[in-house]
Design an enzyme around this catalytic site. Structure first.
Site, PDB file in Angstrom:
ATOM      1  N   ASP A  33      -4.195  -9.308  13.233  1.00 23.03           N
ATOM      2  CA  ASP A  33      -4.238  -7.913  13.682  1.00 23.03           C
ATOM      3  C   ASP A  33      -3.186  -7.769  14.787  1.00 23.03           C
ATOM      4  O   ASP A  33      -3.350  -8.284  15.902  1.00 23.03           O
ATOM      5  CB  ASP A  33      -5.638  -7.543  14.191  1.00 23.03           C
ATOM      6  CG  ASP A  33      -5.743  -6.050  14.433  1.00 23.03           C
ATOM      7  OD1 ASP A  33      -4.841  -5.486  15.100  1.00 23.03           O
ATOM      8  OD2 ASP A  33      -6.701  -5.423  13.942  1.00 23.03           O
TER       9      ASP A  33
ATOM     10  N   ASN B  46       0.855  -1.200   0.000  1.00 22.43           N
ATOM     11  CA  ASN B  46       0.000   0.000   0.000  1.00 22.43           C
ATOM     12  C   ASN B  46       0.883   1.240   0.000  1.00 22.43           C
ATOM     13  O   ASN B  46       2.104   1.139  -0.029  1.00 22.43           O
ATOM     14  CB  ASN B  46      -0.950  -0.024   1.205  1.00 22.43           C
ATOM     15  CG  ASN B  46      -0.197  -0.064   2.523  1.00 22.43           C
ATOM     16  OD1 ASN B  46       0.524   0.863   2.863  1.00 22.43           O
ATOM     17  ND2 ASN B  46      -0.329  -1.169   3.251  1.00 22.43           N
TER      18      ASN B  46
HETATM   19  O1  C5P Z   1      -8.288  -1.936  11.604  1.00 22.31           O
HETATM   20  P1  C5P Z   1      -7.435  -0.865  11.062  1.00 22.31           P
HETATM   21  O2  C5P Z   1      -6.439  -1.366  10.056  1.00 22.31           O
HETATM   22  O3  C5P Z   1      -8.118   0.347  10.582  1.00 22.31           O
HETATM   23  O4  C5P Z   1      -6.627  -0.385  12.357  1.00 22.31           O
HETATM   24  C1  C5P Z   1      -5.569   0.471  12.292  1.00 22.31           C
HETATM   25  C2  C5P Z   1      -4.670   0.271  13.481  1.00 22.31           C
HETATM   26  O5  C5P Z   1      -4.452  -1.116  13.748  1.00 22.31           O
HETATM   27  C3  C5P Z   1      -3.291   0.824  13.229  1.00 22.31           C
HETATM   28  O6  C5P Z   1      -2.779   1.215  14.471  1.00 22.31           O
HETATM   29  C4  C5P Z   1      -2.538  -0.355  12.635  1.00 22.31           C
HETATM   30  O7  C5P Z   1      -1.151  -0.229  12.808  1.00 22.31           O
HETATM   31  C5  C5P Z   1      -3.109  -1.498  13.450  1.00 22.31           C
HETATM   32  N1  C5P Z   1      -3.179  -2.769  12.707  1.00 22.31           N
HETATM   33  C6  C5P Z   1      -2.375  -3.823  13.067  1.00 22.31           C
HETATM   34  N2  C5P Z   1      -2.461  -5.009  12.402  1.00 22.31           N
HETATM   35  C7  C5P Z   1      -3.334  -5.164  11.389  1.00 22.31           C
HETATM   36  C8  C5P Z   1      -4.163  -4.089  11.010  1.00 22.31           C
HETATM   37  C9  C5P Z   1      -4.046  -2.915  11.688  1.00 22.31           C
HETATM   38  O8  C5P Z   1      -1.555  -3.674  13.988  1.00 22.31           O
HETATM   39  N3  C5P Z   1      -3.407  -6.323  10.762  1.00 22.31           N
END
Ligand code: C5P
Length: 408
Positions: free
Chosen positions: A310, A212
């Site tokens: 996540d 990305n």
């Molecule tokens: O769910 P989303 O991607 O919007 O959440 C963003 C937050 O979660 C950011 O702090 C990102 O670094 C973290 N994140 C993560 N692992 C993922 C997706 C997001 O640590 N797989």
């Protein structure tokens, strides 16, 4: 400009690294500092005073008895309004002198005559590896540290004498970063901070992958701000074009799985975890070991995707999690979405920013959201925003009661 109106006395002593002092003056002046150069007599063997005079725009002093000073007290006049005395390069002899309070030339007398409470002392040693490793030099360095001086470096590597080892002066950019840091609050002193930054790269085959447009700038700025605040910082970074901030331990990864592994390896000792990385939500369900071939008549391949872990939610769910901070890049209803991520991931604070503002730019407007409040951080450079977030984290740490409690 990081050093606007700061008055810096730049001391230059006798060492081959003195040639880097010219570059250092340029860096300091670019950041708005007033630079007054003071040389030792032996420094003049390596660098002409005229070079420093041209670059600082100020007369260069090297003599305790300089008659240009109307009261004949150059050591007092030059030190009184200085915010810092920075000696770069600092030779072994010079360090030995000031560790013992000797003052037999203008620069050493300036150091002794400064008002320590308002004038910081930063020393960038530069010498041969054997000289650096001598117990006498190490004793002097310990003494100077105990007396409140900041020792910058030295670096390890090739030396002008042809030998290899510790004793090289650190680079002008690194000296500048340390000087800027010296003026920041030390609100995270003694804390360990773990940060993720940048995009991830999820391979499809040996050459292609899913990634990305995250530049990594916000995560790197936060890493720098946390280090400036006195923290021990580990930055687990996806692929970016950025240089590691000075003094930050960088661990380079590609995929989300690698990022999670490296985060879990470091998280146990962390007081704070800040997830800034734009982790890819999906990866290829299987990675082709061979390059996928394009065939003229064939249909394009269908990609089977699998969910990525996540990382932030995984860390927040540990039995004794560090203080967890996440980022939420949103196209709309910023605070509402940030707050819902706050509770779904079980973290203490989310920092919300809007897309496309969040991507690639050097500046951002942010909102710090916790369970009950939303505080806007007006548009500023990402470094400045990083410093504000660090201050908010330090406040939060100061009132943290039970590290195991979600949302603390
Ligand atoms: O769910 P989303 O991607 O919007 O959440 C963003 C937050 O979660 C950011 O702090 C990102 O670094 C973290 N994140 C993560 N692992 C993922 C997706 C997001 O640590 N797989």
């Amino acid at each position: 400009m990081e050093l606007s109106n700061r008055k810096i006395v730049l001391g230059v002593t006798g060492g081959i690294a003195a040639y880097k002092s010219c570059e250092l003056v340029r860096r300091l002046r670019e950041q708005g500092a007033h630079v007054q150069a003071v040389m030792t007599h032996s420094a003049r063997n390596f660098l002409a005073p005229a070079s420093l005079q041209a670059l600082t725009g100020m007369p260069v002093f090297d003599d305790l008895w300089d008659t240009r000073m109307s009261d004949g007290m150059a050591h007092i006049a030059l030190s009184r309004d200085a915010d810092a005395i920075l000696v770069a390069p600092a030779s072994a002899n010079f360090l030995a002198k000031i560790a013992n309070g000797l003052c037999d030339d203008l620069l050493s007398t300036l150091v002794l005559a400064r008002r320590s409470a308002q004038c910081k002392l930063l020393l960038a040693p530069a010498m041969n590896v054997e000289m650096w490793e001598q117990p006498a030099t190490q004793r002097n360095i310990e003494r100077l540290r105990a007396d409140g001086a900041l020792i910058l470096g030295p670096a390890h590597g090739d030396q002008a004498c042809g030998e290899v080892g510790a004793g090289r002066m650190i680079e002008p950019d690194e000296i500048l970063a340390d000087l800027v840091a010296a003026f920041q609050s030390k609100c995270l002193r003694g804390r360990r901070v773990l940060i993720t930054a940048g995009p991830t790269f999820e391979p499809l085959d040996p050459v292609r992958g899913i990634t990305n447009r995250s530049s990594g700038k916000m995560g790197y700025a936060l890493a720098r701000a946390a280090r400036e605040a006195g923290a021990d910082v580990t930055l687990v970074s996806g692929p970016t074009m950025l240089a590691a901030p000075h003094g930050v331990r960088r661990v380079e990864v590609d995929s989300a799985a690698q990022m999670l592994e490296r985060v879990l390896a470091a998280v146990e000792t962390a007081d704070v975890f800040i997830a800034v990385a734009a982790v890819a939500d999906w990866r290829a369900a299987s990675i082709s070991p061979l390059k996928l071939k394009k065939r003229a008549s064939a249909e394009p391949p269908t990609l089977q995707l699998a969910n990525n872990p996540d990382i932030l939610a995984t860390v927040a769910a540990l039995p004794l999690p560090p203080l967890c901070v996440g980022f939420a890049a949103e196209s709309e209803r910023l605070i509402e979405h940030a707050r819902s991520k706050l509770s779904s991931k079980g973290v203490a604070m989310m920092v919300a920013n809007s897309i496309p503002d969040a991507l690639g730019s050097d500046e951002a407007e942010l909102v710090i959201v916790d369970a009950t409040t939303a505080r806007t951080l007006p548009r500023a450079s990402k470094l400045e925003q990083g410093r504000r977030i660090v201050a908010a984290i330090a406040d939060r740490l100061a009132t943290r009661v039970d590290p195991g409690e979600p949302g603390t």
